[in-house]
Design a protein around this motif. Sequence first.
Motif, mmCIF file in Angstrom:
data_model
loop_
_atom_site.group_PDB
_atom_site.id
_atom_site.type_symbol
_atom_site.label_atom_id
_atom_site.label_comp_id
_atom_site.label_asym_id
_atom_site.label_seq_id
_atom_site.Cartn_x
_atom_site.Cartn_y
_atom_site.Cartn_z
ATOM 1 N N GLY A 165 0.813 -1.206 0.000
ATOM 2 C CA GLY A 165 0.000 0.000 0.000
ATOM 3 C C GLY A 165 0.846 1.256 0.000
ATOM 4 N N VAL A 166 1.923 1.246 0.789
ATOM 5 C CA VAL A 166 2.839 2.394 0.823
ATOM 6 C C VAL A 166 3.470 2.600 -0.551
ATOM 7 C CG1 VAL A 166 5.000 3.264 1.774
ATOM 8 C CG2 VAL A 166 3.321 2.195 3.289
ATOM 9 N N ALA A 167 3.933 1.504 -1.173
ATOM 10 C CA ALA A 167 4.569 1.597 -2.489
ATOM 11 C C ALA A 167 3.594 2.138 -3.532
ATOM 12 C CB ALA A 167 5.097 0.226 -2.908
ATOM 13 N N ALA A 168 2.342 1.676 -3.495
ATOM 14 C CA ALA A 168 1.346 2.140 -4.464
ATOM 15 C C ALA A 168 1.058 3.632 -4.272
ATOM 16 C CB ALA A 168 0.059 1.324 -4.312
ATOM 17 N N GLY A 169 0.968 4.067 -3.021
ATOM 18 C CA GLY A 169 0.721 5.477 -2.757
ATOM 19 C C GLY A 169 1.859 6.357 -3.224
ATOM 20 N N VAL A 170 3.093 5.925 -2.972
ATOM 21 C CA VAL A 170 4.268 6.690 -3.403
ATOM 22 C C VAL A 170 4.329 6.762 -4.926
ATOM 23 C CG1 VAL A 170 6.791 6.708 -3.466
ATOM 24 C CG2 VAL A 170 5.598 6.209 -1.323
ATOM 25 N N LEU A 171 4.025 5.641 -5.599
ATOM 26 C CA LEU A 171 4.033 5.623 -7.058
ATOM 27 C C LEU A 171 3.006 6.600 -7.624
ATOM 28 C CD1 LEU A 171 4.974 4.410 -9.736
ATOM 29 C CD2 LEU A 171 3.282 2.596 -9.429
ATOM 30 N N GLY A 172 1.815 6.621 -7.025
ATOM 31 C CA GLY A 172 0.789 7.546 -7.487
ATOM 32 C C GLY A 172 1.205 9.000 -7.319
ATOM 33 N N ALA A 173 1.851 9.328 -6.196
ATOM 34 C CA ALA A 173 2.324 10.694 -5.965
ATOM 35 C C ALA A 173 3.416 11.065 -6.962
ATOM 36 C CB ALA A 173 2.834 10.833 -4.534
ATOM 37 N N CYS A 174 4.285 10.100 -7.292
ATOM 38 C CA CYS A 174 5.341 10.360 -8.278
ATOM 39 C C CYS A 174 4.758 10.639 -9.659
ATOM 40 C CB CYS A 174 6.299 9.174 -8.343
ATOM 41 S SG CYS A 174 7.330 8.961 -6.872
ATOM 42 N N LEU A 214 -1.039 8.171 -0.727
ATOM 43 C CA LEU A 214 -1.260 8.939 -1.953
ATOM 44 C C LEU A 214 -1.755 10.342 -1.621
ATOM 45 C CD1 LEU A 214 -1.462 9.229 -5.013
ATOM 46 C CD2 LEU A 214 -3.741 8.180 -4.886
ATOM 47 N N ARG A 215 -2.663 10.443 -0.647
ATOM 48 C CA ARG A 215 -3.177 11.760 -0.267
ATOM 49 C C ARG A 215 -2.060 12.649 0.273
ATOM 50 N NH1 ARG A 215 -6.349 10.585 3.856
ATOM 51 N NH2 ARG A 215 -4.809 11.255 5.381
ATOM 52 N N GLU A 216 -1.276 12.107 1.197
ATOM 53 C CA GLU A 216 -0.190 12.895 1.762
ATOM 54 C C GLU A 216 0.867 13.213 0.702
ATOM 55 O OE1 GLU A 216 -0.805 13.959 4.617
ATOM 56 O OE2 GLU A 216 -2.345 12.537 5.208
ATOM 57 N N GLY A 217 1.187 12.223 -0.146
ATOM 58 C CA GLY A 217 2.176 12.450 -1.195
ATOM 59 C C GLY A 217 1.728 13.480 -2.213
#
Length: 274
Positions: free
Chosen positions: A39-48, A125-128
Amino acid sequence: MLGALIIVFREVIEAGLIVGIVLAVTRDVPRRGYYVAGGVAAGVLGACLLAVFAGELSNALEGVGQEAFNASVLIVAACMLAWHNIWMASHGRAMASDLRGVGLEVAEGAKDLTALAIVVAVAVLREGSEVVLFLYGVAASGKETVVSMLAGGAGGLALGAALSALMFHGLVKIPAKTLFGVTTGLITFLAAGMAAQSVVYLQQAGLVNVWARTVWNTAWLLPDDSIFGRVLHVLFGYVDQPSGMQLAVYLVALSGIFLATRAAAPKTPQARTV
């Protein structure tokens, strides 16, 4: 550098608390670490991906209404920072309670582990996404270089991750109210400074011409391009030669965000005196 550090630190702390709550509630659930990490990896990818698209948009508009675009970025970033403070003040506790509820349902078998990954991914994703927008606002203010922003962002990420880990393991106990109270105050000044800086670009673009006269000139005492001046500019929006409109927007934004955040905070019940 300081602006990027504060913003990234705050967002990492919030994401870290979310991940910490989920991990704590599902402590005895097998393989829950893999789903949380996913979940962390998916959120970071979305922010990138959001950062890439934002960068492409900025490059496409470079030289064509760039001042108006920079002003728009600053205004949106200031509004998002303000809304972030207000929303967290009114929904922070409810969000933590909801996350605990999802974790308990997973631990009891009522929900699949995929729910954990989704909750964590959305939170990160929201925070990123907020980090991406806010850093574009810092860049648009014109007082931070790419290198200093990267250094500040990396520092905020490292400090936020380290503090989140220490708090999760109980090695450091900092009241959440105190931690978020300090960062909320700093972000309020950052937002007011961004709102005031947007006026400079609007004046340069010829879109705002009222109250353009300089209110004061302290460049002889503390220029805003000096080391200390830059620190004050990033943290508190200091400008050595502000126009009347800049000063007015700064004061309105600062007082408005402060009052709205305070009004949104849940009132603590007062003990009755017998």
